[in-house]
Design an enzyme around this catalytic site. Structure first.
Site, PDB file in Angstrom:
ATOM      1  N   THR A 192       0.838  -1.144   0.119  1.00 35.59           N
ATOM      2  CA  THR A 192      -0.072  -0.011  -0.053  1.00 35.59           C
ATOM      3  C   THR A 192       0.825   1.275   0.109  1.00 35.59           C
ATOM      4  O   THR A 192       2.124   1.140   0.334  1.00 35.59           O
ATOM      5  CB  THR A 192      -0.914  -0.240   1.374  1.00 35.59           C
ATOM      6  OG1 THR A 192      -1.731  -1.289   1.152  1.00 35.59           O
ATOM      7  CG2 THR A 192      -1.569   1.244   1.477  1.00 35.59           C
ATOM      8  N   ARG A 220     -13.412  -7.430  -1.988  1.00 35.38           N
ATOM      9  CA  ARG A 220     -12.979  -7.425  -0.886  1.00 35.38           C
ATOM     10  C   ARG A 220     -12.275  -5.807  -0.594  1.00 35.38           C
ATOM     11  O   ARG A 220     -11.597  -5.278  -1.560  1.00 35.38           O
ATOM     12  CB  ARG A 220     -11.903  -8.280  -0.858  1.00 35.38           C
ATOM     13  CG  ARG A 220     -10.806  -8.388   0.730  1.00 35.38           C
ATOM     14  CD  ARG A 220      -9.695  -7.510   0.353  1.00 35.38           C
ATOM     15  NE  ARG A 220      -8.686  -7.766   1.543  1.00 35.38           N
ATOM     16  CZ  ARG A 220      -7.758  -7.064   1.570  1.00 35.38           C
ATOM     17  NH1 ARG A 220      -7.264  -6.280   0.715  1.00 35.38           N
ATOM     18  NH2 ARG A 220      -6.834  -7.301   2.791  1.00 35.38           N
ATOM     19  N   VAL A 221     -12.431  -5.416   0.682  1.00 34.88           N
ATOM     20  CA  VAL A 221     -12.037  -4.394   1.045  1.00 34.88           C
ATOM     21  C   VAL A 221     -11.083  -4.613   2.153  1.00 34.88           C
ATOM     22  O   VAL A 221     -11.371  -5.250   3.274  1.00 34.88           O
ATOM     23  CB  VAL A 221     -13.170  -3.269   1.465  1.00 34.88           C
ATOM     24  CG1 VAL A 221     -12.457  -1.922   2.136  1.00 34.88           C
ATOM     25  CG2 VAL A 221     -13.898  -2.799   0.347  1.00 34.88           C
ATOM     26  N   GLY A 222      -9.829  -3.969   2.197  1.00 38.86           N
ATOM     27  CA  GLY A 222      -8.800  -4.194   3.327  1.00 38.86           C
ATOM     28  C   GLY A 222      -9.109  -2.947   4.303  1.00 38.86           C
ATOM     29  O   GLY A 222     -10.134  -2.290   4.366  1.00 38.86           O
ATOM     30  N   ASP A 223      -7.865  -2.501   4.910  1.00 37.54           N
ATOM     31  CA  ASP A 223      -7.810  -1.588   5.950  1.00 37.54           C
ATOM     32  C   ASP A 223      -7.614  -0.427   5.471  1.00 37.54           C
ATOM     33  O   ASP A 223      -8.055   0.844   6.261  1.00 37.54           O
ATOM     34  CB  ASP A 223      -6.930  -1.969   7.308  1.00 37.54           C
ATOM     35  CG  ASP A 223      -5.411  -1.946   6.238  1.00 37.54           C
ATOM     36  OD1 ASP A 223      -5.248  -2.572   5.318  1.00 37.54           O
ATOM     37  OD2 ASP A 223      -4.471  -1.316   7.017  1.00 37.54           O
ATOM     38  N   THR A 243       0.012  -0.380   6.715  1.00 38.82           N
ATOM     39  CA  THR A 243       0.508  -1.212   5.393  1.00 38.82           C
ATOM     40  C   THR A 243       0.713  -2.567   5.766  1.00 38.82           C
ATOM     41  O   THR A 243       1.435  -2.841   6.785  1.00 38.82           O
ATOM     42  CB  THR A 243       1.494  -0.883   4.417  1.00 38.82           C
ATOM     43  OG1 THR A 243       1.687  -2.005   3.746  1.00 38.82           O
ATOM     44  CG2 THR A 243       2.927  -0.657   5.131  1.00 38.82           C
ATOM     45  N   GLY A 244      -0.312  -3.402   5.583  1.00 42.23           N
ATOM     46  CA  GLY A 244      -0.100  -4.879   6.164  1.00 42.23           C
ATOM     47  C   GLY A 244      -1.141  -5.724   5.919  1.00 42.23           C
ATOM     48  O   GLY A 244      -2.125  -5.511   4.950  1.00 42.23           O
ATOM     49  N   GLY A 246      -4.630  -6.488   6.007  1.00 43.92           N
ATOM     50  CA  GLY A 246      -5.550  -5.506   6.378  1.00 43.92           C
ATOM     51  C   GLY A 246      -6.567  -6.444   7.275  1.00 43.92           C
ATOM     52  O   GLY A 246      -7.028  -5.213   8.256  1.00 43.92           O
TER      53      GLY A 246
END
Lengths: 328, 328
Positions: A192, A220-223, A243-244, A246
């Protein structure tokens, strides 16, 4: 009379001091296992160049007295255009070969925030997040609705071809050919981009932009677009971009968690950021890192992966750039 | 020998006590300005009946020794089917007259979580959130991608007609005819549904389901599907489901904020929930409320609006139901 004069002088000096308060910025381009086989000297140089241009662009805005919000947008625009990072141009592909992007931004002075998720074709998703914050009553807009909103506000759109690089096409093919390798790769790399800044008025801002997880399920939605998880800024504590992996960053509300530890305990920025990355998240097997800045311009960039693309310009003007564990 | 026996007895008693640990549940059907002109005796009775059926359904699951996660799903399914609440059947309409739903769920024992946003046609969005949690590597899925995922997992779909009530159609027409009145109404009423529960094993769970904001821009996502903002559960602190002006609940990470205050300060559940609703959020003009439960089964239901639809069954079996400021 003397007292009034003294008070006026004091106020004037305070005002001058505030206007000259130190500025600082830090950016990241993702954390993970930086594999030698995916890294050539040429690629590393391109990454270093882009990181430096990004940090310097944000810093230039701050030195001109522009708000932290503008600085993080200026920094992220460069990373979104650079094909080396997983944001906008060069973003990873979903399992159907499309590019779906997320971004968010937050103003530490007002706690105003904006985010977009699952948008396509927008050259600078971070600008879409900024418009949601400034020009809508909402914080988060997603999918077609968010794209219509961005179009209505005159944002630049590019065709899908512009976003998709050969590198990402090959990456998706390799991942889909070998699901086991894909799984390993997914767990090893989260790329990210993000920026956090302190401006001359003492205000903080944070922003994050991403193409999400390679070979991810459509939708799909991450953090990254989640205020609290991937992005948070509060002048009373800190500004954070994460960043990681999510899913873990969402469950542990990673970005807000750091600010919360600073506000509710006696932890410093370094201690709070280190605690969330190297204790809370590491303990549950979650890989990643954050960049964070506090109101005095202190910068923290902890990560629990072998590397994290990162750069910073400190209050004293010192430029710092790192890829692997030790700063170089 | 005696010591071993005593220890074994103690362990046995502890085990028995845990298995018999008190169960409790609380649910909400939204908070806001309950206007007499929108409330008839008949409508109030229907609302009371649905709230009671929901709380009792969740409680029955808990009494059978089922996990808190199952209890909150059982409770929310009833509110999703009831046309009186803004979730699934009876949900508010977007500015284009469609129904777009969000839901989330979280397991306080594992911090596993699932959420869907901007989905259409799914009879029970809370079940879609549960499937994202249990059957995908992700926490959040949105739009068409989430709908495909729900279809693949055999969830029940209904035609749009099933969701849209005459009441909501008229509400949208009235709001679109008078933008000023619409604004006022938006600011006065937030009708999400939610449930939090403590099961016999001492585990907490929380879930929230909503149609979002009436006359909202297509693609807008509020706090309900955001883990940390609208929903949070952590056995070490509490389980929370929020209802209110979602944008503020996102910026202040409302649900997690309550758990965070409990973990990092000496605040009780009541103090933490009251602080977030009646100080943090009220101070910035944000209307709403939460339901919350702690590991001992203490229940808190603060709101800063004239009313909040709510019901609870306490550890001692006491049933409580309220609409306006005083419990009745």
């Amino acid at each position: 009379m003397l007292r009034t004069l003294l008070l006026a002088t004091l106020l004037f000096l305070t005002g001058a001091a505030m206007a000259e308060s130190p500025v600082a910025i830090t950016i990241h381009g993702g954390a993970g296992t930086i594999l030698p086989e995916n890294m050539t000297a040429e690629r590393e140089q391109a990454i270093r160049d882009a990181l430096e241009r990004s940090a310097r662009a944000g810093h230039a805005a701050l030195e001109q007295g522009r708000p932290a919000l503008e600085a993080v947008v200026a920094a992220i625009r460069i990373l979104e255009d650079a094909p080396q990072f997983n944001a906008a141009r060069g973003a990873v592909l979903t399992n159907t070969g499309t590019v779906e992007m997320d971004a968010s931004i937050m103003d530490g002075a007002t706690l105003d925030a904006g985010a977009v998720a699952a948008v396509k074709g927008i050259r600078h998703p971070v600008e879409a997040a900024l418009h949601v914050m400034n020009d809508s009553p909402h914080v988060m807009m997603i999918g077609e609705g968010a794209m219509n909103f961005a179009r209505d506000h005159g944002l630049e759109f590019k065709s899908e071809d512009w976003f998709i690089t050969d590198f990402r096409r090959q990456q998706l093919e390799a991942m889909q050919a070998d699901e086991q390798a894909a799984q390993a790769r997914r767990q090893n790399w989260y790329s990210t981009v993000g920026a956090v800044a302190l401006d001359a008025s003492g205000n903080l801002a944070a922003a994050t932009s991403t193409g999400g997880m390679a070979n991810k399920q459509w939708g799909r939605v991450g953090d990254s677009p989640i205020i609290g998880a991937g992005t948070y800024a509060d002048n009373r504590a800190c500004a954070v971009s994460a960043t990681g992996h999510g899913e873990f960053f969402i469950r542990h509300v990673a970005a807000y968690n750091i600010c919360s530890l600073m506000r509710l305990t006696d932890m410093s920025l370094d201690e709070a950021a280190d605690h969330v990355i190297n204790a809370t998240l590491k303990d549950v097997g979650a890989d990643g890192g954050v960049i964070a800045i506090d109101p005095s311009g202190r910068i923290s960039m902890p990560f629990n992966t072998p590397g994290m693309y990162r750069a910073a310009i400190h209050p004293d003007g010192r430029f710092e750039l790192g890829i692997y564990r030790e700063s170089e």
